[in-house]
Scaffold this motif. Structure first.
Motif, short mmCIF file in Angstrom:
data_model
loop_
_atom_site.label_atom_id
_atom_site.label_comp_id
_atom_site.label_asym_id
_atom_site.label_seq_id
_atom_site.Cartn_x
_atom_site.Cartn_y
_atom_site.Cartn_z
N PRO A 92 13.97 -90.49 -25.20
CA PRO A 92 14.95 -90.12 -26.23
C PRO A 92 16.22 -90.96 -26.16
O PRO A 92 16.69 -91.27 -25.07
N LEU A 93 16.72 -91.30 -27.32
CA LEU A 93 17.97 -92.06 -27.42
C LEU A 93 19.07 -91.17 -27.98
O LEU A 93 18.78 -90.24 -28.75
N PRO A 94 20.30 -91.45 -27.63
CA PRO A 94 21.40 -90.65 -28.20
C PRO A 94 21.53 -90.88 -29.70
O PRO A 94 21.13 -91.93 -30.21
N TYR A 95 22.04 -89.90 -30.39
CA TYR A 95 22.22 -90.01 -31.84
C TYR A 95 23.19 -91.13 -32.18
O TYR A 95 22.96 -91.91 -33.10
N GLU A 96 24.27 -91.22 -31.44
CA GLU A 96 25.27 -92.28 -31.65
C GLU A 96 24.86 -93.51 -30.85
O GLU A 96 25.01 -93.54 -29.64
N MET A 97 24.32 -94.50 -31.55
CA MET A 97 23.90 -95.73 -30.85
C MET A 97 24.09 -96.92 -31.77
O MET A 97 24.24 -96.78 -32.98
N GLU A 98 24.08 -98.10 -31.15
CA GLU A 98 24.20 -99.36 -31.87
C GLU A 98 23.10 -100.28 -31.37
O GLU A 98 22.82 -100.33 -30.18
N VAL A 99 22.47 -100.99 -32.31
CA VAL A 99 21.39 -101.92 -31.96
C VAL A 99 21.87 -103.34 -32.29
O VAL A 99 22.31 -103.60 -33.40
N VAL A 100 21.77 -104.23 -31.30
CA VAL A 100 22.16 -105.62 -31.50
C VAL A 100 20.91 -106.47 -31.31
O VAL A 100 20.21 -106.35 -30.30
N TRP A 101 20.61 -107.30 -32.30
CA TRP A 101 19.47 -108.23 -32.23
C TRP A 101 19.98 -109.63 -31.95
O TRP A 101 20.99 -110.07 -32.52
N PHE A 102 19.30 -110.33 -31.06
CA PHE A 102 19.63 -111.70 -30.68
C PHE A 102 18.38 -112.56 -30.84
O PHE A 102 17.26 -112.05 -30.82
N ALA A 103 18.58 -113.88 -30.94
CA ALA A 103 17.44 -114.81 -31.03
C ALA A 103 17.73 -116.07 -30.23
O ALA A 103 18.89 -116.49 -30.10
N GLU A 104 16.65 -116.68 -29.73
CA GLU A 104 16.72 -117.95 -29.01
C GLU A 104 15.41 -118.68 -29.25
O GLU A 104 14.35 -118.06 -29.33
N GLU A 105 15.47 -120.00 -29.37
CA GLU A 105 14.29 -120.80 -29.71
C GLU A 105 13.26 -120.93 -28.60
O GLU A 105 12.15 -121.35 -28.83
N ILE A 106 13.62 -120.60 -27.37
CA ILE A 106 12.69 -120.75 -26.25
C ILE A 106 12.34 -119.38 -25.66
O ILE A 106 12.96 -118.38 -25.99
#
Length: 164
Positions: A92-106
Motif C-alpha cells: 500500500p502507498l500513502p494517499y498523498e504521493m508524488e511520482v517522478v519519471w526519469f529517462a536515460e539512454e543506457i
C-alpha cells in the motif's frame, strides 16, 4: 496445604502444580517464537511503512529492511507501437504521493545520470509510438512527504519491426 488432582485423579501439591504450569508456559513461549510472523512486508524492495511490526523483545518497531531500489525489469517493445510502463508496487502507498519519471539512454541505475521527464501523481508512463530514440532505462520514483519510498527501473529493449 491445598491438594489438587491431576488428570488421573492423583493428588498434587501446589508446588508441583506451579512447576508444571511454568514448564507448560515456557514450552508455549518457545513454540510461539518458532512460528512465522505475519508481516506487511512485500519483497523485493521499497520503504513500506505499513510493514512495520512491533518487536516485543526489543520494544521497538522493525521495518521491512528492503532496499529502496528495485531490480531492473527488461521490456521488449515493438517499433511504432504504444509502450506503457506502470510504477506499481505490491504494498500500500500513502494517499498523498508524488511520482517522478526519469529517462536515460543506457542501461543504468545511477540516479545522477537520469533526466527528469515528468512529475505528478500518474503512475503510468506512456510512449505513443516507440522507436529507437526511446531505447534506454526509465526510472520512476515515488515520494511521500518529500521522502523517497521506492525506485523502479524499466529497460526498454528490442524494438522489433514486427515483420515489416
Amino acid at each position: 496445604m491445598d491438594i489438587l488432582f491431576d488428570a488421573h485423579n492423583h493428588p498434587l501439591l501446589d508446588t508441583v502444580y506451579d512447576e508444571r504450569l511454568l514448564t507448560a508456559a515456557d514450552n508455549f513461549i518457545a513454540a510461539a517464537f518458532k512460528l512465522p510472523r505475519a508481516s506487511g512486508c512485500f519483497p523485493p524492495c521499497g520503504f513500506q511503512a505499513s510493514g512495520h511490526v512491533y518487536n516485543c523483545i526489543t520494544c521497538q518497531y522493525d521495518s521491512c529492511e528492503f532496499p529502496l531500489v528495485c531490480p531492473v525489469k527488461n521490456i521488449t517493445v515493438m517499433e511504432n507501437n504504444r509502450t506503457q510502463t506502470r510504477c506499481d508496487v505490491p504494498f500500500p502507498l500513502p494517499y498523498e504521493m508524488e511520482v517522478v519519471w526519469f529517462a536515460e539512454e543506457i542501461r543504468t541505475q545511477q540516479v545522477d545520470q537520469f533526466e527528469e521527464v515528468t512529475v505528478g501523481i500518474d503512475r503510468l508512463y506512456s510512449i505513443p509510438s516507440a522507436g529507437l530514440r526511446h531505447q534506454g532505462t526509465y526510472q520512476c520514483e515515488i515520494y511521500s512527504d518529500q521522502r523517497s519510498l521506492v525506485r523502479l527501473y524499466y529497460h526498454l529493449i528490442g524494438f522489433c519491426t514486427g515483420g515489416r
